[in-house]
Scaffold this motif. Sequence first.
Motif, PDB file in Angstrom:
ATOM      1  N   PHE A   1       7.193 -20.559 -16.040  1.00  0.00           N
ATOM      2  CA  PHE A   1       7.652 -20.065 -14.734  1.00  0.00           C
ATOM      3  C   PHE A   1       7.977 -18.576 -14.904  1.00  0.00           C
ATOM      4  O   PHE A   1       7.333 -18.169 -14.037  1.00  0.00           O
ATOM      5  N   LEU A   2       8.470 -18.482 -16.041  1.00  0.00           N
ATOM      6  CA  LEU A   2       8.982 -16.619 -16.399  1.00  0.00           C
ATOM      7  C   LEU A   2       8.317 -16.096 -15.558  1.00  0.00           C
ATOM      8  O   LEU A   2       7.969 -14.886 -15.442  1.00  0.00           O
ATOM      9  N   SER A   3       6.331 -16.349 -17.328  1.00  0.00           N
ATOM     10  CA  SER A   3       5.992 -15.398 -16.736  1.00  0.00           C
ATOM     11  C   SER A   3       5.067 -15.339 -15.819  1.00  0.00           C
ATOM     12  O   SER A   3       4.657 -14.011 -15.305  1.00  0.00           O
ATOM     13  N   GLU A   4       5.146 -16.303 -14.873  1.00  0.00           N
ATOM     14  CA  GLU A   4       4.674 -16.125 -13.912  1.00  0.00           C
ATOM     15  C   GLU A   4       5.266 -16.114 -12.277  1.00  0.00           C
ATOM     16  O   GLU A   4       5.103 -14.501 -11.672  1.00  0.00           O
ATOM     17  N   TYR A   5       7.267 -15.795 -12.458  1.00  0.00           N
ATOM     18  CA  TYR A   5       7.551 -15.645 -11.430  1.00  0.00           C
ATOM     19  C   TYR A   5       7.878 -14.459 -11.726  1.00  0.00           C
ATOM     20  O   TYR A   5       8.004 -13.428 -11.193  1.00  0.00           O
ATOM     21  N   PHE A   6       8.123 -13.471 -12.883  1.00  0.00           N
ATOM     22  CA  PHE A   6       8.833 -13.000 -13.035  1.00  0.00           C
ATOM     23  C   PHE A   6       6.711 -11.262 -13.687  1.00  0.00           C
ATOM     24  O   PHE A   6       7.385  -9.436 -13.709  1.00  0.00           O
ATOM     25  N   LEU A   7       6.034 -11.439 -13.946  1.00  0.00           N
ATOM     26  CA  LEU A   7       5.016 -11.130 -14.068  1.00  0.00           C
ATOM     27  C   LEU A   7       3.535 -11.931 -13.852  1.00  0.00           C
ATOM     28  O   LEU A   7       2.132 -10.932 -14.396  1.00  0.00           O
TER      29      LEU A   7
ATOM     30  N   ALA B   1      -1.796 -13.685 -25.141  1.00  0.00           N
ATOM     31  CA  ALA B   1       0.073 -13.586 -24.356  1.00  0.00           C
ATOM     32  C   ALA B   1       0.342 -14.877 -25.429  1.00  0.00           C
ATOM     33  O   ALA B   1       0.010 -15.576 -25.097  1.00  0.00           O
ATOM     34  N   HIS B   2       1.464 -13.640 -26.527  1.00  0.00           N
ATOM     35  CA  HIS B   2       2.029 -14.624 -26.675  1.00  0.00           C
ATOM     36  C   HIS B   2       3.404 -15.675 -26.259  1.00  0.00           C
ATOM     37  O   HIS B   2       4.707 -15.102 -26.477  1.00  0.00           O
ATOM     38  N   GLU B   3       3.279 -16.202 -25.153  1.00  0.00           N
ATOM     39  CA  GLU B   3       4.254 -16.292 -24.513  1.00  0.00           C
ATOM     40  C   GLU B   3       5.044 -17.057 -24.853  1.00  0.00           C
ATOM     41  O   GLU B   3       4.903 -17.835 -25.888  1.00  0.00           O
ATOM     42  N   GLY B   4       6.805 -16.183 -24.945  1.00  0.00           N
ATOM     43  CA  GLY B   4       7.603 -17.112 -25.697  1.00  0.00           C
ATOM     44  C   GLY B   4       8.056 -16.966 -26.797  1.00  0.00           C
ATOM     45  O   GLY B   4       9.289 -17.708 -27.589  1.00  0.00           O
ATOM     46  N   GLU B   5       7.344 -16.103 -27.600  1.00  0.00           N
ATOM     47  CA  GLU B   5       6.755 -16.320 -28.959  1.00  0.00           C
ATOM     48  C   GLU B   5       8.377 -14.969 -29.412  1.00  0.00           C
ATOM     49  O   GLU B   5       8.843 -14.840 -30.021  1.00  0.00           O
ATOM     50  N   ASP B   6       8.677 -14.290 -28.453  1.00  0.00           N
ATOM     51  CA  ASP B   6       9.818 -13.355 -29.428  1.00  0.00           C
ATOM     52  C   ASP B   6      11.235 -14.359 -29.063  1.00  0.00           C
ATOM     53  O   ASP B   6      12.255 -14.428 -29.757  1.00  0.00           O
TER      54      ASP B   6
ATOM     55  N   PRO C   1      19.506 -18.589 -24.978  1.00  0.00           N
ATOM     56  CA  PRO C   1      18.326 -18.972 -25.060  1.00  0.00           C
ATOM     57  C   PRO C   1      17.465 -19.707 -25.375  1.00  0.00           C
ATOM     58  O   PRO C   1      16.644 -20.115 -24.893  1.00  0.00           O
ATOM     59  N   GLU C   2      18.541 -20.873 -25.575  1.00  0.00           N
ATOM     60  CA  GLU C   2      18.023 -22.123 -25.522  1.00  0.00           C
ATOM     61  C   GLU C   2      18.167 -23.329 -23.984  1.00  0.00           C
ATOM     62  O   GLU C   2      17.716 -24.431 -23.528  1.00  0.00           O
ATOM     63  N   ALA C   3      18.150 -21.738 -23.132  1.00  0.00           N
ATOM     64  CA  ALA C   3      17.667 -22.442 -21.815  1.00  0.00           C
ATOM     65  C   ALA C   3      17.182 -23.329 -21.031  1.00  0.00           C
ATOM     66  O   ALA C   3      15.570 -23.167 -21.549  1.00  0.00           O
ATOM     67  N   SER C   4      17.105 -24.353 -20.535  1.00  0.00           N
ATOM     68  CA  SER C   4      15.497 -25.013 -20.446  1.00  0.00           C
ATOM     69  C   SER C   4      14.765 -24.297 -19.133  1.00  0.00           C
ATOM     70  O   SER C   4      16.107 -23.661 -18.590  1.00  0.00           O
ATOM     71  N   GLU C   5      13.944 -24.733 -19.243  1.00  0.00           N
ATOM     72  CA  GLU C   5      12.669 -24.471 -18.290  1.00  0.00           C
ATOM     73  C   GLU C   5      13.311 -24.544 -16.488  1.00  0.00           C
ATOM     74  O   GLU C   5      13.423 -24.156 -15.861  1.00  0.00           O
ATOM     75  N   LYS C   6      14.204 -25.599 -16.596  1.00  0.00           N
ATOM     76  CA  LYS C   6      14.157 -25.967 -15.310  1.00  0.00           C
ATOM     77  C   LYS C   6      15.811 -25.168 -14.656  1.00  0.00           C
ATOM     78  O   LYS C   6      15.737 -24.673 -13.604  1.00  0.00           O
ATOM     79  N   THR C   7      16.054 -24.678 -15.504  1.00  0.00           N
ATOM     80  CA  THR C   7      17.369 -24.524 -15.468  1.00  0.00           C
ATOM     81  C   THR C   7      16.710 -22.599 -15.550  1.00  0.00           C
ATOM     82  O   THR C   7      17.767 -22.272 -14.417  1.00  0.00           O
ATOM     83  N   MET C   8      16.058 -21.582 -16.003  1.00  0.00           N
ATOM     84  CA  MET C   8      15.567 -20.931 -15.555  1.00  0.00           C
ATOM     85  C   MET C   8      15.148 -20.846 -14.638  1.00  0.00           C
ATOM     86  O   MET C   8      15.063 -19.576 -13.791  1.00  0.00           O
ATOM     87  N   LYS C   9      14.601 -21.498 -13.891  1.00  0.00           N
ATOM     88  CA  LYS C   9      13.677 -21.694 -13.201  1.00  0.00           C
ATOM     89  C   LYS C   9      14.961 -21.841 -11.550  1.00  0.00           C
ATOM     90  O   LYS C   9      15.052 -20.269 -10.879  1.00  0.00           O
TER      91      LYS C   9
ATOM     92  N   ASP D   1      16.557 -10.921 -19.598  1.00  0.00           N
ATOM     93  CA  ASP D   1      17.260  -9.729 -20.599  1.00  0.00           C
ATOM     94  C   ASP D   1      19.364 -10.727 -20.764  1.00  0.00           C
ATOM     95  O   ASP D   1      19.271 -10.048 -21.852  1.00  0.00           O
ATOM     96  N   VAL D   2      19.187 -10.151 -19.754  1.00  0.00           N
ATOM     97  CA  VAL D   2      20.877 -10.644 -19.547  1.00  0.00           C
ATOM     98  C   VAL D   2      21.134 -12.465 -20.480  1.00  0.00           C
ATOM     99  O   VAL D   2      21.736 -12.583 -21.184  1.00  0.00           O
ATOM    100  N   TYR D   3      20.609 -12.611 -19.437  1.00  0.00           N
ATOM    101  CA  TYR D   3      20.997 -15.193 -19.830  1.00  0.00           C
ATOM    102  C   TYR D   3      20.329 -15.465 -21.347  1.00  0.00           C
ATOM    103  O   TYR D   3      20.775 -15.325 -21.913  1.00  0.00           O
ATOM    104  N   GLN D   4      18.828 -15.208 -20.862  1.00  0.00           N
ATOM    105  CA  GLN D   4      18.526 -15.599 -21.652  1.00  0.00           C
ATOM    106  C   GLN D   4      18.270 -14.864 -23.070  1.00  0.00           C
ATOM    107  O   GLN D   4      18.391 -15.952 -24.230  1.00  0.00           O
ATOM    108  N   ARG D   5      18.027 -14.272 -22.949  1.00  0.00           N
ATOM    109  CA  ARG D   5      17.811 -13.700 -24.683  1.00  0.00           C
ATOM    110  C   ARG D   5      19.214 -13.460 -25.166  1.00  0.00           C
ATOM    111  O   ARG D   5      19.500 -12.503 -26.581  1.00  0.00           O
ATOM    112  N   ASN D   6      20.806 -12.606 -24.030  1.00  0.00           N
ATOM    113  CA  ASN D   6      21.817 -12.746 -24.747  1.00  0.00           C
ATOM    114  C   ASN D   6      22.812 -13.900 -24.903  1.00  0.00           C
ATOM    115  O   ASN D   6      23.378 -14.354 -25.756  1.00  0.00           O
ATOM    116  N   ILE D   7      23.034 -14.855 -23.826  1.00  0.00           N
ATOM    117  CA  ILE D   7      23.818 -15.682 -23.279  1.00  0.00           C
ATOM    118  C   ILE D   7      22.849 -17.286 -24.047  1.00  0.00           C
ATOM    119  O   ILE D   7      23.438 -17.623 -24.803  1.00  0.00           O
TER     120      ILE D   7
END
Lengths: 125, 650
Positions: free
Chosen positions: B37-43, A98-103, B510-518, B502-508
């Motif tokens: 975190f995100l990959s674990e929390y959502f997937l 998995a290329h996590e974060g790549e996109d 993208p450089e939000a920190s891991e802590k913020t995303m958590k 999809d809304v926040y990280q990818r459109n608003i």
Amino acid sequence: MSTAPSNDTESMEVDPVFLNSKREAWIILGLWVVALLWSVPYCYMNGFQSGLNAETVETTLGIPSWVFWGIAFPWIVADIFTIWFCLFYMKEDDLGVAHEGEDLAEEIAEMHANEDEATAGGNES
Amino acid sequence: MFAADGSDAALVSFLIYTAAVFVLAAMSNRLLKSKSFLSEYFLGSRGLGVWAFALTFAATSSSGGSFTGFPSKIYTHGWILALWIGSYMVVPICTMGFIGKRLNQVARRSGSITVPDVIRDRFHSPLLGLMAVSLIVFFMSFNLVAQFKAGSLILQTLLEGVTLFESTADGLASAVAGIPLLSSAESPEYLLCLLVFGVAVILYTTYGGFHAVVWTDVMQGVVMVLGVIIMLPLAISQAGGLENTTKLMAKMTPPRVSAPDKGGITLTLNKPREEILRIDTGTWITDEPIPGQKVPLLFRVTKSAIIPAGKTTINEVKVLQLTTLEDIQRILGRKESEKFLDDVKVSNIDLKAYAYGESGTQQGAYVSGPGPSPSSSNGFLPFSLAISFFFMWAISGTGQPANMVRLMAFRDTKTLQRSICTVAIYYTMIYFPLVIIFCCARVLLPGMEGESDSIMPKMAVFLTENIGMGWLAGLLVAAPFAAVMSTVDSFLLLISSAWVRDVYQRNINPEASEKTMKLLSYLATFVVGTAAMLVAVNPPQFLQDIIVYVGSGLAASFLAPVVYGLYWRRVNAAGAMGAMIGGFSVHLAMYVTGYFVNGSFFKPYQLFNFDPIIIGLFVSFISGFVVTKLTAPPSDELVQKYFYINKANS
């Protein structure tokens, strides 16, 4: 960040996972069509009857015969096919790492490139 | 009465159950600390093994409907439900095998975590990603509210009659009397169930993320199949064998029922009572046969009624009347254990016959097609509808984003192969046996048509009491509850991932920190869940119809773009948009046309007698194809990324 330079087709080949998956998808679609063509017409022709005599309703193992041969039996056949298909036919492909974060990284890079272009004029990040 | 024991068992099993769910959530939360975190929390870090993947897939797909609506339909329409559910014989291989391997690979290659992510990355189009996320949020929010209500209603059915539950509900009613939103709930019992159910699901989902959802799904999946395995032999043996059940069902004729607005029967007491007489739902009333007929009259009250003190007569009592001699004799034969209203005369019988199933040419309606129907003169499942349902379960199931997310989470191909086999066996052990169990219920518990939604708990209590093991009912009634819980938690995470990723990280940002995303992930799951729960306090009507609309609408919008994206090199972003918009709008148009032609949004127009899902899918695939052909091909770079590999790698 793609897997290869865009014009270097010599060093590339079609991904076998794609080819295997596509072939398997066609077979699965075929199985669905066969199940549909077996169950629905069979049940319609044998189970949809008016003026049924309550005393003579045909049963197989206690189930109305049209349900047994139209649903229960093909269900078992479909299960056997599914198990054979998954365990012996479906290719055990490597799905890659998995290329996590790549996109996201790609988009951030593009974003910065655009910003830089707007301010300084085409300075690659 | 046996109901009390069964309900207490339900309360105990519910409490044990909830406790177990929270233990699993706590264990999942520990996993969140070590990985992305995100990959674990959502997937779940794409690491699901066979059992986790198979059971989370199976449990998410079987919503609360499998153990409430489906048994109720079997009970009401008979053996024809075997055909209605028939395509489940190929559902596991279709929904998991058709796109599973390839979707998982593409998601790994792009680093996608959500379904809109995959679509956006595969077509390299933020606009398409935004369209996907809007559709998911739009559809799934309706669905989440509907599932919250369904869960509360199931819990309410299970706990009915438990003293502790009733008194807590009364206490809650007085406590929230001044609070505007809460005090307007349908009933205090419903509100209590909604709060308990909602808070439990929201907390464990928020705290534990995807792994919590998956592990609780596994537990719920086990509970469901155990419930069915225990009930099947009990039901068959108590009904006197399957052969006997089918023969008895062949003789059955549908009951007569009172219309909701007017009609019913008039009851006259032999002498007035000193106190108010409350006639509860489910009470039996019998009277001598009408002159010239042999069959005794037997009615079952479907809506509770009251005879004031000192009065003897009440008009328009809502009932259903049994019409099958064997059923009537069976109930009269166990008069001691049933609730009867004695010393009463029946007159002015004004009841309606079923639209299909009663006339001489329709004999044996419960053991043949199209099955009896109270409202449709074509019967329950005419030929064209049977075809539509074959599409509905197998094809539309493949197009559900909640299923797709799971397909992105399994570990490797071997896991997928074994999981499909596991789910195939699992569904075989659940769905066909359910048809048998609730056909037996027609013989064991006649006259339940008025309250058929609670046939599952009633049957569980009846079967276990008869063998002197009432406590076992607790395990059985946990099955429907498990089913709805495992659906709600998945939907909740799907919507919160849409907002955060999809809304926040990818459109608003993208450089939000891991802590913020958590922080945002926890917050979004909690807020989305709480909002859905509050809307469900006063849910919109037609909930079952909304669930059907959402399920088929999602499939019509998502299946074609995803299938094209995975299997067709030539498809481009414009084509995928064409497929998505085409499917969504044609499907919607059939419902809107239904509003004008049939007078209700939820009676969609059926072109050539087919359900909107078939027409929607057809148009979606065609428009995706045509738009792709009319527009420029995608860039070589994109095609190579997803369809080619370096020779050195092979």
